[in-house]
Scaffold this motif. Structure first.
Motif, mmCIF file in Angstrom:
data_model
loop_
_atom_site.group_PDB
_atom_site.id
_atom_site.type_symbol
_atom_site.label_atom_id
_atom_site.label_comp_id
_atom_site.label_asym_id
_atom_site.label_seq_id
_atom_site.Cartn_x
_atom_site.Cartn_y
_atom_site.Cartn_z
ATOM 1 N N ALA A 58 0.641 -0.928 0.116
ATOM 2 C CA ALA A 58 0.304 -0.381 -0.074
ATOM 3 C C ALA A 58 0.560 1.339 0.262
ATOM 4 O O ALA A 58 1.702 0.727 0.789
ATOM 5 C CB ALA A 58 -0.996 0.110 1.269
ATOM 6 N N ALA A 59 0.173 2.280 -0.731
ATOM 7 C CA ALA A 59 1.125 3.140 -0.421
ATOM 8 C C ALA A 59 1.373 3.813 0.710
ATOM 9 O O ALA A 59 2.749 4.252 1.002
ATOM 10 C CB ALA A 59 0.621 3.999 -1.784
ATOM 11 N N HIS A 96 0.573 7.684 -10.165
ATOM 12 C CA HIS A 96 0.191 7.926 -12.009
ATOM 13 C C HIS A 96 0.844 9.103 -12.334
ATOM 14 O O HIS A 96 0.046 9.648 -12.733
ATOM 15 C CB HIS A 96 -1.196 8.470 -11.242
ATOM 16 C CG HIS A 96 -2.148 7.448 -10.555
ATOM 17 N ND1 HIS A 96 -2.755 6.231 -11.307
ATOM 18 C CD2 HIS A 96 -2.156 7.748 -9.284
ATOM 19 C CE1 HIS A 96 -3.321 5.607 -10.238
ATOM 20 N NE2 HIS A 96 -2.915 6.762 -9.591
ATOM 21 N N LEU A 97 2.230 8.275 -11.958
ATOM 22 C CA LEU A 97 3.388 9.476 -13.063
ATOM 23 C C LEU A 97 4.426 9.145 -14.132
ATOM 24 O O LEU A 97 4.111 7.474 -13.919
ATOM 25 C CB LEU A 97 4.257 10.052 -12.155
ATOM 26 C CG LEU A 97 4.007 10.940 -10.271
ATOM 27 C CD1 LEU A 97 4.374 10.969 -9.755
ATOM 28 C CD2 LEU A 97 2.663 12.314 -10.826
ATOM 29 N N LYS A 98 4.266 9.561 -14.879
ATOM 30 C CA LYS A 98 5.767 9.012 -15.336
ATOM 31 C C LYS A 98 6.660 8.658 -14.818
ATOM 32 O O LYS A 98 7.207 9.548 -13.983
ATOM 33 C CB LYS A 98 5.027 10.470 -16.837
ATOM 34 C CG LYS A 98 4.733 9.872 -18.225
ATOM 35 C CD LYS A 98 4.306 10.657 -19.247
ATOM 36 C CE LYS A 98 3.058 11.107 -19.751
ATOM 37 N NZ LYS A 98 3.316 11.505 -21.166
ATOM 38 N N PRO A 99 7.464 7.993 -15.823
ATOM 39 C CA PRO A 99 8.918 7.573 -14.672
ATOM 40 C C PRO A 99 9.377 8.682 -14.407
ATOM 41 O O PRO A 99 10.162 8.973 -13.460
ATOM 42 C CB PRO A 99 9.700 6.281 -16.033
ATOM 43 C CG PRO A 99 8.716 5.760 -16.999
ATOM 44 C CD PRO A 99 7.736 7.152 -16.897
ATOM 45 N N ASP A 100 9.803 9.398 -15.161
ATOM 46 C CA ASP A 100 11.031 10.700 -15.338
ATOM 47 C C ASP A 100 10.201 11.832 -14.526
ATOM 48 O O ASP A 100 10.641 12.264 -13.079
ATOM 49 C CB ASP A 100 11.272 11.801 -16.009
ATOM 50 C CG ASP A 100 12.421 11.135 -17.263
ATOM 51 O OD1 ASP A 100 12.498 9.728 -17.180
ATOM 52 O OD2 ASP A 100 11.892 11.103 -18.644
ATOM 53 N N ALA A 101 8.965 12.130 -13.618
ATOM 54 C CA ALA A 101 8.345 12.902 -12.701
ATOM 55 C C ALA A 101 8.060 12.009 -11.446
ATOM 56 O O ALA A 101 8.560 12.835 -10.753
ATOM 57 C CB ALA A 101 6.446 13.218 -13.426
ATOM 58 N N LEU A 102 8.133 10.607 -11.587
ATOM 59 C CA LEU A 102 8.157 10.011 -10.236
ATOM 60 C C LEU A 102 9.760 10.119 -9.989
ATOM 61 O O LEU A 102 10.189 10.029 -8.589
ATOM 62 C CB LEU A 102 8.078 8.190 -10.660
ATOM 63 C CG LEU A 102 7.897 7.506 -10.095
ATOM 64 C CD1 LEU A 102 7.563 8.215 -8.548
ATOM 65 C CD2 LEU A 102 7.517 5.996 -9.662
ATOM 66 N N SER A 127 7.150 10.206 5.441
ATOM 67 C CA SER A 127 6.073 10.492 4.605
ATOM 68 C C SER A 127 4.376 10.952 3.672
ATOM 69 O O SER A 127 4.529 9.996 3.099
ATOM 70 C CB SER A 127 5.123 9.068 5.720
ATOM 71 O OG SER A 127 6.024 7.972 6.484
ATOM 72 N N GLY A 128 4.842 12.690 4.572
ATOM 73 C CA GLY A 128 2.853 12.993 4.870
ATOM 74 C C GLY A 128 3.767 13.646 2.646
ATOM 75 O O GLY A 128 3.466 14.001 1.213
ATOM 76 N N LEU A 129 5.445 13.954 2.530
ATOM 77 C CA LEU A 129 5.733 14.880 1.239
ATOM 78 C C LEU A 129 5.829 13.683 0.246
ATOM 79 O O LEU A 129 5.031 13.503 -0.507
ATOM 80 C CB LEU A 129 7.103 14.882 1.808
ATOM 81 C CG LEU A 129 6.994 16.233 2.895
ATOM 82 C CD1 LEU A 129 9.188 16.552 2.563
ATOM 83 C CD2 LEU A 129 6.920 17.279 1.881
ATOM 84 N N LYS A 158 0.224 11.695 -4.910
ATOM 85 C CA LYS A 158 -0.630 12.660 -5.713
ATOM 86 C C LYS A 158 -0.817 13.672 -6.434
ATOM 87 O O LYS A 158 -1.534 14.095 -6.806
ATOM 88 C CB LYS A 158 -1.816 12.711 -4.054
ATOM 89 C CG LYS A 158 -2.033 11.233 -3.505
ATOM 90 C CD LYS A 158 -2.434 11.700 -2.043
ATOM 91 C CE LYS A 158 -3.030 10.442 -0.882
ATOM 92 N NZ LYS A 158 -3.042 10.711 0.874
ATOM 93 N N ALA A 159 -0.397 14.292 -6.020
ATOM 94 C CA ALA A 159 0.322 16.027 -6.845
ATOM 95 C C ALA A 159 0.987 16.104 -7.791
ATOM 96 O O ALA A 159 0.405 17.432 -8.653
ATOM 97 C CB ALA A 159 0.518 16.943 -5.364
#
Length: 196
Positions: free
Chosen positions: A85-86, A144-150, A183-185, A191-192
């Motif tokens: 889980a995330a 839900h990000l592309k690899p570079d964004a992640l 963890s929050g960051l 999410k953002a």
């Protein structure tokens, strides 16, 4: 005069020297670690230390690589035991990061000593990239990000982790507080994040 030190294989001697180097940094800081102080503390001749590391920069980089491997292995073990889980993965990454920062204060000291020297900085950056890759791989199923964004989000989280470790080491925050903050960051970035 007979030598009282045990003759070790080259790999075993290198491990013994790195153990001793870590102990020096832990007690005296990175400034206290030189090839000469290492030879004296390890009870070996200077040429043995020079043969293994060549220069102080080579010694610092070898020690940093070793500490980084131990750190990444601890995070990997923790992630293998994490629930899928995330929130749990973010918490495990955070808790493992700060456990290593607390258990291995010499990692931050050596990292700081590596800054400024282009050769050493390249090695430090390579290890940071490896850590970012470890984080991105663990978080990929929840992003839900592309690899570079992640990857970019994970690089930002790693920078935040270093800053939070500083707060922890200065006594300005507890371990629970920095784990919660990181963890929050991490979760917020998942999410953002903007998918590019």
């Amino acid at each position: 005069m007979a030598s009282t030190s045990t003759r070790l294989s080259k790999p075993a001697r290198r491990e013994q020297l790195l153990d001793t180097a870590a102990a020096i940094v832990r007690t005296q800081g990175a400034d206290g670690l030189t090839l000469v102080t290492l030879a004296e503390a390890a009870g070996v001749s200077r040429p043995i230390v020079y043969d293994h590391f060549g220069t102080r920069s080579g010694l610092l980089l070898a020690l940093y690589r070793r500490l980084d491997e131990v750190h990444r292995a601890a995070v990997t073990r923790a992630l293998q035991a994490a629930a899928p889980a995330a929130e749990e993965v973010a918490r495990v990454i955070s808790a493992a990061y700060f456990a290593c920062a607390t258990d291995m204060p010499e990692l931050n000291a050596v990292s700081a000593a590596l800054k400024g020297n282009p050769e050493m900085e390249a090695g430090r950056q390579e290890m940071a990239d490896n850590y970012v890759g470890l984080m991105a791989d663990a978080l990929r199923p929840y992003a839900h990000l592309k690899p570079d964004a992640l990857r970019l989000s994970c690089a930002g989280a790693l920078g935040a982790a270093e800053a939070l470790a500083g707060e922890l080491n200065l006594g300005r925050a507890s371990a629970d507080e920095v784990v919660t903050a990181l963890s929050g960051l991490i979760l917020g970035s998942l999410k953002a994040g903007v998918d590019r």
